[in-house]
Enzyme design. Structure first.
Site, PDB file in Angstrom:
ATOM      1  N   HIS A  60       0.721  -1.560  -0.125  1.00 16.36           N
ATOM      2  CA  HIS A  60       0.140   0.413  -0.144  1.00 16.36           C
ATOM      3  C   HIS A  60       0.906   0.936  -0.135  1.00 16.36           C
ATOM      4  O   HIS A  60       0.240   2.682  -0.271  1.00 16.36           O
ATOM      5  CB  HIS A  60      -0.789  -0.051   1.278  1.00 16.36           C
ATOM      6  CG  HIS A  60      -0.435   0.649   2.390  1.00 16.36           C
ATOM      7  ND1 HIS A  60       0.111  -0.446   3.461  1.00 16.36           N
ATOM      8  CD2 HIS A  60      -0.448   0.967   3.170  1.00 16.36           C
ATOM      9  CE1 HIS A  60       0.361   0.041   4.421  1.00 16.36           C
ATOM     10  NE2 HIS A  60       0.226   1.458   3.663  1.00 16.36           N
ATOM     11  N   ASP A 107      -0.206  -7.276   2.044  1.00 18.71           N
ATOM     12  CA  ASP A 107       0.526  -6.208   0.841  1.00 18.71           C
ATOM     13  C   ASP A 107       1.697  -6.346   1.428  1.00 18.71           C
ATOM     14  O   ASP A 107       2.666  -5.520   1.881  1.00 18.71           O
ATOM     15  CB  ASP A 107       0.106  -5.881   3.011  1.00 18.71           C
ATOM     16  CG  ASP A 107      -0.235  -4.297   2.614  1.00 18.71           C
ATOM     17  OD1 ASP A 107       0.350  -3.415   1.710  1.00 18.71           O
ATOM     18  OD2 ASP A 107      -0.179  -2.992   3.851  1.00 18.71           O
ATOM     19  N   SER A 161       4.406   2.318   7.790  1.00 20.48           N
ATOM     20  CA  SER A 161       3.750   1.741   7.541  1.00 20.48           C
ATOM     21  C   SER A 161       5.452   0.848   6.212  1.00 20.48           C
ATOM     22  O   SER A 161       6.275   1.825   5.765  1.00 20.48           O
ATOM     23  CB  SER A 161       3.004   1.617   5.862  1.00 20.48           C
ATOM     24  OG  SER A 161       1.952   2.013   6.643  1.00 20.48           O
TER      25      SER A 161
END
Length: 498
Positions: free
Chosen positions: A130, A160, A234
């Site tokens: 992402h 992911d 992230s």
């Protein structure tokens, strides 16, 4: 007369000569010995936990391999509501361009920041999918100030994970993967990333939980940590105290968007397999069984005669898929896959995905009170096959009775048309449901079709009543129905009334 040069030994000897004092002395010595033992035990326990005096050496060693991932994406400007039509030279156009300007406008560039880490000296970098999804341009910024363009080697939205590649002029510092399966709740961990675009930031905490399912994807098995993870973290690494990556920081639970001590990382046991396939093939290659499954509840286990709620219940079989070719049936409970016990439904997708494509595996199922072992040759998972709901292994119908708080009737062509049911759906039509009855409690509605009762096809309302009676006489607390409801097949364990 003698002169005492050392009073303490003499005093101790004198005290020891008195019985009461001796007992007191020994009690004091025992207390001191116990205190020393407890202190030593506490020190050993702290050492066993790996509680560091400082994270400085570890952070200094690992930080150069952690990078900032910067992306840019060209997006169309959203349309704006038009205000009243005004002349081109009106001053209101300059004062309120958001109201009176043109709709839309030229595309604009949007930038975002994330984190990543180098896994090889020749420039392979792991981050979250992402972070780079939809990006037109990706740059990797290193702690020494160098910035390199990156290309996408491959991505896996299901976990992911994304793999990037840069072309460095010199070998890069990198970090190794560790074994997340060895990580225990309470172990210290270190997170390094780029929260809020501030650059390399180090936070520490512990593993709060394992095997977390947060409904992020089909293979959820997250490590939970209380190490602060914020926006921009992230794709960053979660390290153990040996400096090994045991997770990729991916998500947080927070009402504000900032860390409240509930962060999640994809465990390295999953990441390493994904990265290996992306590096070799540019895509993932997962095993595919070709079944639709659901959780085995206590009531369903009771209805099937299982000793406990375990395994994965097959609610659909893809026509022509590996499971169908091997003879798996709707209503089977998969108890083990390739020699590993399936303790709960969500274990099976990960087991199948990790298995080699084309590999023959043994699958043990519970079917009508007995275990059967089947040999299945796995296919390769594809989106179109994964989306398939499975084939209907259904039956036919006739009559009109009441059972389990339902009014049941035959599924005639007229009733099929009235209920807008597909031609391939056969069984017994639920015409009415008592709102106070057991069927209503389980969500059954008029228009649903009972396809099986107790894993046996039913062709008429009388068949349903007979199977319910048999279940009651067998001492079961619930009867298992296979129901076609709102376009899907699902198993429902309906409690038997006394």
């Amino acid at each position: 007369m003698s002169i005492t040069r050392t009073r303490r030994p003499d005093a101790v000897a004198a005290a020891a000569a008195r019985p009461g004092a001796a007992r007191l002395l020994w009690a004091m010595l025992a207390t001191l010995a116990l205190a020393a033992a407890l202190a030593l035990g506490a020190a050993r326990e702290a050492a066993a936990r790996g509680a560091p005096e400082s994270f400085a050496d570890l952070a200094e060693r690992l930080s150069p391999a952690v990078v900032n991932v910067s992306t840019s994406q060209t997006v169309a400007r959203p349309s704006r509501p038009l205000g009243p039509r005004l002349p081109e030279n009106s001053p209101f156009r300059d004062l309120f361009p958001e109201l009176f300007g043109d709709q839309g406008g030229p595309p604009r560039k949007v930038s975002s920041l994330g984190s990543g880490f180098v896994i090889s000296q020749d420039g392979y970098i792991v981050t979250n999918n992402h972070v780079i999804d939809g990006a037109d341009e990706i740059k990797v910024n290193f702690t020494d100030g160098e910035s390199l363009p990156a290309k996408v080697v491959g991505t896996d939205p299901k976990t992911d994970i994304a793999l990037l590649k840069v072309e460095p002029k010199a070998p890069l510092p990198f970090v190794p993967f560790g074994d997340s399966d060895k990580a225990r709740v309470g172990d210290w961990v270190l997170a390094i990333g780029n929260p809020f675009g501030l650059g390399g930031t180090v936070t520490a905490g512990i593993i709060s939980a394992r095997n977390r399912d947060i409904n992020a994807g089909p293979y959820d098995d997250f490590l939970q940590t209380d190490a602060a993870i914020n926006r921009g973290n992230s794709g960053g690494p979660l390290f153990n105290m040996d400096g090994e990556v045991i997770g990729v920081n991916t998500a947080i639970i927070s009402p504000s968007g900032g860390s409240i001590g509930i962060g999640f990382a994809v465990p390295s046991a999953i990441v390493t397999k994904v990265v290996s396939q992306l590096r070799e093939f540019g895509e993932t290659r997962r095993g595919w069984l070709g079944v639709q499954i659901q959780t085995v509840t206590d009531e369903i286990a009771e209805g099937l005669g299982l000793d406990a709620a375990r395994g994965a219940l097959v609610s659909g079989v893809v026509e022509g898929g590996p499971a169908a070719q091997a003879g798996l049936q709707v209503g089977d409970v998969i108890l083990s896959f390739d020699g590993k016990d399936v303790k709960q439904m969500r274990d099976l997708p990960r087991m199948v995905a990790d298995a080699e494509v084309g590999k023959p595996v043994r699958v043990t199922v519970w079917r009508k009170g007995k275990t059967h072992t089947l040999k299945v040759t796995l296919g390769r998972l594809e989106e179109s096959e994964q989306a398939a709901a499975g084939s209907d292994d259904a039956p036919p119908a006739l009559g009109a009775v009441e059972a389990l708080g339902m009014k049941l009737t035959a599924l005639t062509p007229e009733r099929r048309a009235a209920a807008d049911l597909p031609e391939n759906v056969e069984g017994v039509l639920i015409e009415a449901v008592d709102p106070e009855g057991p069927a209503a409690e389980k969500g059954l509605r008029p228009g649903d079709v009972i396809v099986e009762v107790g894993q046996e096809p039913v062709r008429s309302p009388a068949d349903v009543r007979r199977k319910v009676k048999e279940a009651r006489e067998a001492g079961r607390k619930a009867v298992l129905l296979l129901v076609h409801a709102r376009g899907d097949l699902r198993f429902v364990a309906v409690p038997l009334e006394d």
